[in-house]
Each structure stands twice: as C-alpha cells, then as structure tokens.
Scaffold this motif. Structure first.
Motif, PDB file in Angstrom:
ATOM      1  N   ASP A  77       2.044   4.562  -1.011  1.00 48.41           N
ATOM      2  CA  ASP A  77       1.873   3.356  -1.951  1.00 48.41           C
ATOM      3  C   ASP A  77       1.248   2.186  -1.316  1.00 48.41           C
ATOM      4  N   SER A  78       1.880   1.702   0.095  1.00 49.34           N
ATOM      5  CA  SER A  78       1.467   0.572   0.445  1.00 49.34           C
ATOM      6  C   SER A  78       0.304   0.865   1.531  1.00 49.34           C
ATOM      7  N   PHE A  79      -0.241  -0.356   1.752  1.00 47.52           N
ATOM      8  CA  PHE A  79      -1.526  -0.375   2.565  1.00 47.52           C
ATOM      9  C   PHE A  79      -0.968   0.086   4.070  1.00 47.52           C
ATOM     10  N   CYS A  80       0.208  -0.366   4.568  1.00 41.54           N
ATOM     11  CA  CYS A  80       0.790  -0.107   5.790  1.00 41.54           C
ATOM     12  C   CYS A  80       1.422   1.350   6.002  1.00 41.54           C
ATOM     13  N   GLY A  81       1.715   1.880   4.917  1.00 39.90           N
ATOM     14  CA  GLY A  81       2.142   3.224   4.805  1.00 39.90           C
ATOM     15  C   GLY A  81       1.036   4.262   4.965  1.00 39.90           C
ATOM     16  N   GLN A  82      -0.021   3.758   4.144  1.00 39.58           N
ATOM     17  CA  GLN A  82      -1.279   4.592   4.246  1.00 39.58           C
ATOM     18  C   GLN A  82      -1.694   4.548   5.766  1.00 39.58           C
ATOM     19  N   LEU A  83      -1.983   3.137   6.191  1.00 40.79           N
ATOM     20  CA  LEU A  83      -2.316   3.130   7.740  1.00 40.79           C
ATOM     21  C   LEU A  83      -1.650   4.039   8.725  1.00 40.79           C
ATOM     22  N   SER A 130      -8.011   0.949   0.337  1.00 45.84           N
ATOM     23  CA  SER A 130      -6.323   0.675   0.352  1.00 45.84           C
ATOM     24  C   SER A 130      -5.747  -0.409   0.218  1.00 45.84           C
ATOM     25  N   MET A 131      -6.316  -1.437   0.893  1.00 49.32           N
ATOM     26  CA  MET A 131      -5.697  -3.003   0.798  1.00 49.32           C
ATOM     27  C   MET A 131      -5.902  -3.425  -0.538  1.00 49.32           C
ATOM     28  N   GLU A 132      -6.908  -3.175  -1.223  1.00 47.82           N
ATOM     29  CA  GLU A 132      -7.275  -3.581  -2.474  1.00 47.82           C
ATOM     30  C   GLU A 132      -6.364  -3.025  -3.574  1.00 47.82           C
ATOM     31  N   GLY A 133      -5.932  -1.671  -3.346  1.00 46.85           N
ATOM     32  CA  GLY A 133      -4.621  -0.928  -4.172  1.00 46.85           C
ATOM     33  C   GLY A 133      -3.304  -1.284  -3.882  1.00 46.85           C
ATOM     34  N   ASP A 134      -3.379  -2.345  -2.948  1.00 48.11           N
ATOM     35  CA  ASP A 134      -1.809  -2.722  -2.758  1.00 48.11           C
ATOM     36  C   ASP A 134      -1.482  -4.031  -3.337  1.00 48.11           C
ATOM     37  N   ALA A 135      -0.900  -3.987  -4.244  1.00 44.42           N
ATOM     38  CA  ALA A 135      -0.359  -5.390  -5.027  1.00 44.42           C
ATOM     39  C   ALA A 135       0.416  -6.380  -4.490  1.00 44.42           C
ATOM     40  N   ALA A 136       1.104  -5.697  -3.382  1.00 44.83           N
ATOM     41  CA  ALA A 136       2.287  -6.598  -2.786  1.00 44.83           C
ATOM     42  C   ALA A 136       1.373  -7.443  -1.736  1.00 44.83           C
ATOM     43  N   ILE A 137       0.210  -7.199  -1.263  1.00 42.86           N
ATOM     44  CA  ILE A 137      -0.518  -8.028  -0.246  1.00 42.86           C
ATOM     45  C   ILE A 137      -0.847  -9.290  -0.916  1.00 42.86           C
ATOM     46  N   ARG A 138      -0.515 -10.401  -0.266  1.00 43.62           N
ATOM     47  CA  ARG A 138      -0.807 -11.661  -0.718  1.00 43.62           C
ATOM     48  C   ARG A 138      -2.347 -12.137  -1.008  1.00 43.62           C
ATOM     49  N   GLU A 139      -2.749 -12.518  -2.035  1.00 41.46           N
ATOM     50  CA  GLU A 139      -3.868 -12.812  -2.357  1.00 41.46           C
ATOM     51  C   GLU A 139      -4.610 -14.075  -1.675  1.00 41.46           C
ATOM     52  N   ASP A 140      -3.507 -14.925  -1.313  1.00 47.20           N
ATOM     53  CA  ASP A 140      -3.753 -16.407  -1.039  1.00 47.20           C
ATOM     54  C   ASP A 140      -3.967 -16.557   0.459  1.00 47.20           C
ATOM     55  N   ASP A 173       3.547   1.173  15.678  1.00 45.74           N
ATOM     56  CA  ASP A 173       4.636   0.612  14.921  1.00 45.74           C
ATOM     57  C   ASP A 173       4.606  -1.141  15.258  1.00 45.74           C
ATOM     58  N   PHE A 174       4.422  -1.442  16.334  1.00 43.48           N
ATOM     59  CA  PHE A 174       4.055  -3.048  16.785  1.00 43.48           C
ATOM     60  C   PHE A 174       2.882  -3.395  15.700  1.00 43.48           C
ATOM     61  N   PHE A 175       1.648  -2.787  15.971  1.00 41.90           N
ATOM     62  CA  PHE A 175       0.515  -2.829  15.087  1.00 41.90           C
ATOM     63  C   PHE A 175       0.815  -3.264  13.728  1.00 41.90           C
ATOM     64  N   ILE A 176       1.504  -2.051  12.984  1.00 44.18           N
ATOM     65  CA  ILE A 176       1.659  -2.142  11.662  1.00 44.18           C
ATOM     66  C   ILE A 176       2.663  -3.495  11.346  1.00 44.18           C
ATOM     67  N   ALA A 177       3.712  -3.752  12.246  1.00 44.55           N
ATOM     68  CA  ALA A 177       4.554  -5.129  12.149  1.00 44.55           C
ATOM     69  C   ALA A 177       3.704  -6.312  12.056  1.00 44.55           C
ATOM     70  N   ILE A 178       2.665  -6.289  13.020  1.00 46.31           N
ATOM     71  CA  ILE A 178       1.913  -7.401  12.900  1.00 46.31           C
ATOM     72  C   ILE A 178       0.981  -7.569  11.537  1.00 46.31           C
ATOM     73  N   ILE A 179       0.541  -6.255  11.030  1.00 46.14           N
ATOM     74  CA  ILE A 179      -0.193  -6.406   9.774  1.00 46.14           C
ATOM     75  C   ILE A 179       0.859  -6.977   8.659  1.00 46.14           C
ATOM     76  N   ASN A 181       3.338  -8.536   9.051  1.00 43.94           N
ATOM     77  CA  ASN A 181       3.878 -10.228   8.912  1.00 43.94           C
ATOM     78  C   ASN A 181       2.610 -11.128   8.512  1.00 43.94           C
ATOM     79  N   THR A 182       1.282 -10.265   8.723  1.00 41.44           N
ATOM     80  CA  THR A 182      -0.025 -11.391   8.322  1.00 41.44           C
ATOM     81  C   THR A 182      -0.357 -11.085   6.776  1.00 41.44           C
ATOM     82  N   ILE A 183      -0.170 -10.050   6.112  1.00 41.92           N
ATOM     83  CA  ILE A 183      -0.806  -9.693   4.630  1.00 41.92           C
ATOM     84  C   ILE A 183       0.375  -9.737   3.705  1.00 41.92           C
ATOM     85  N   TYR A 184       1.639  -9.933   4.070  1.00 39.69           N
ATOM     86  CA  TYR A 184       2.749  -9.654   3.122  1.00 39.69           C
ATOM     87  C   TYR A 184       3.387 -10.791   2.961  1.00 39.69           C
TER      88      TYR A 184
END
Length: 184
Positions: A77-83, A130-140, A173-179, A181-184
């Motif tokens: 469901d999430s962008f990071c999970g899909q990634l 995938s990013m657009e489908g993840d409602a948890a990603i901050r829009e701001d 795993d480190f790369f996904i953690a960066i993502i 911390n950046t978008i959620y």
C-alpha cells in the motif's frame, strides 16, 4: 532489398531467448538461430548485424515483458513498501537472466543503455504513480525546487545504483529510511 517481416523478427528473438534459456547466452549466434528458424544464415543479417545486436534486441524484449509483470506483482500500500517490492522483483530478474544479457552486450553496451532509457522512464512513471497513490506522503514538501518528478528521478537513480551493488539489502533499508524521513 527485401522488406523486413516483423513477425519473423519476433520469431527470431523468441528463438534466441529459447537458446539462451536452455543452452546459455554463449550458445546464441546467428547460425544457430537461422537453423532453428529454417532460414538461410544470410537472411538473419537482414534483421541483425551481429550476435550483440541479437542480444540487445533480446534484452529489450525481456524488459518490455518484465515491466508489466512488475506492475501486477507490486501489492504494498505504501510507496516505501512498493519501492522495496520493486527492488526485490528487479533484483531477482537481474540475477536470473537480465543481468547476464546486459553484461553480454559487449561493444553495444552504450547503445543498450540508451535504448533502456525508455524502460527507466516507464519505471520512473511507475514510481511517480506510486507516490501519488500513497495518501500518507506529505503534500507540503513539494514545491518548484522539490517536485515529485524530480524525486521519482532521484529514487530511480539510487535504485539503479543499488541494483548494481554487490550487497544491496542493507543499503536499500538505509535508502528507504531516508525516503521515509523525507516524505512522511
């Protein structure tokens, strides 16, 4: 010069894939494919100028088939999970046969990378979707200097580097953690 038959070209690529799958990439050559197709060796040169060109066509066909398969295989469901699923899916394909194909291109490696740009664009579009489908990603977070398209391109570039790495899972795993911390 005779008009090329796209159906015959597709048949020749399928035969090349069959040979690569059963006998290995080294067994793929113009003479063997011509024999299996029941055509003259010279006819093969109407479609492919070298073994490398056959392998390039085979690589393109492989990725054109693989990307739609990936679209149906990704279920998180999430962008990071899909990634993470995308990475595992692509890594398995590269380890199985795509990597061997890509490494066998020899003198056509630069041309192969150029032709694979369309596949990378398709993958970037998938990441964007995938990013657009993840409602948890901050829009701001998105603005003119930090767009979703740029971020998808950034993710794609890093994903490509991780796929080429020797032991990529810890780095993934480190790369996904960066993502996260950046978008959620």
């Amino acid at each position: 010069m005779r008009k090329k038959d796209d159906t015959l070209r597709d048949t020749l690529i399928k035969l090349a894939r069959s040979i690569a799958d059963t006998d290995g990439i080294d067994a793929v050559n113009i003479r063997t494919i011509a024999q299996r197709a029941g055509i003259a060796t010279g006819t093969m040169y109407n479609y492919f100028s070298s073994k490398e060109e056959i392998l390039l066509a085979l690589t393109e066909a492989y990725w054109m088939q693989t990307l739609p398969e990936m679209n149906t295989a990704i279920t998180a469901d999430s962008f990071c999970g899909q990634l993470k699923e995308i990475f595992v899916f692509l890594k398995e394909r590269i380890d199985q046969s795509a990597g061997k194909l890509m490494n066998s291109l020899g003198g056509l490696e630069a041309l192969g990378q150029q032709r694979m740009a369309s596949m990378q664009s398709a993958l970037e579009a998938f990441l964007l979707q995938s990013m657009e489908g993840d409602a948890a990603i901050r829009e701001d977070i998105w603005n003119e200097q930090f767009t979703k398209q740029q971020f998808a391109r950034f993710v794609m570039g890093n994903l490509t580097m991780l796929l080429k790495a020797k032991s990529p899972m810890a780095d993934l795993d480190f790369f996904i953690a960066i993502i996260k911390n950046t978008i959620y």
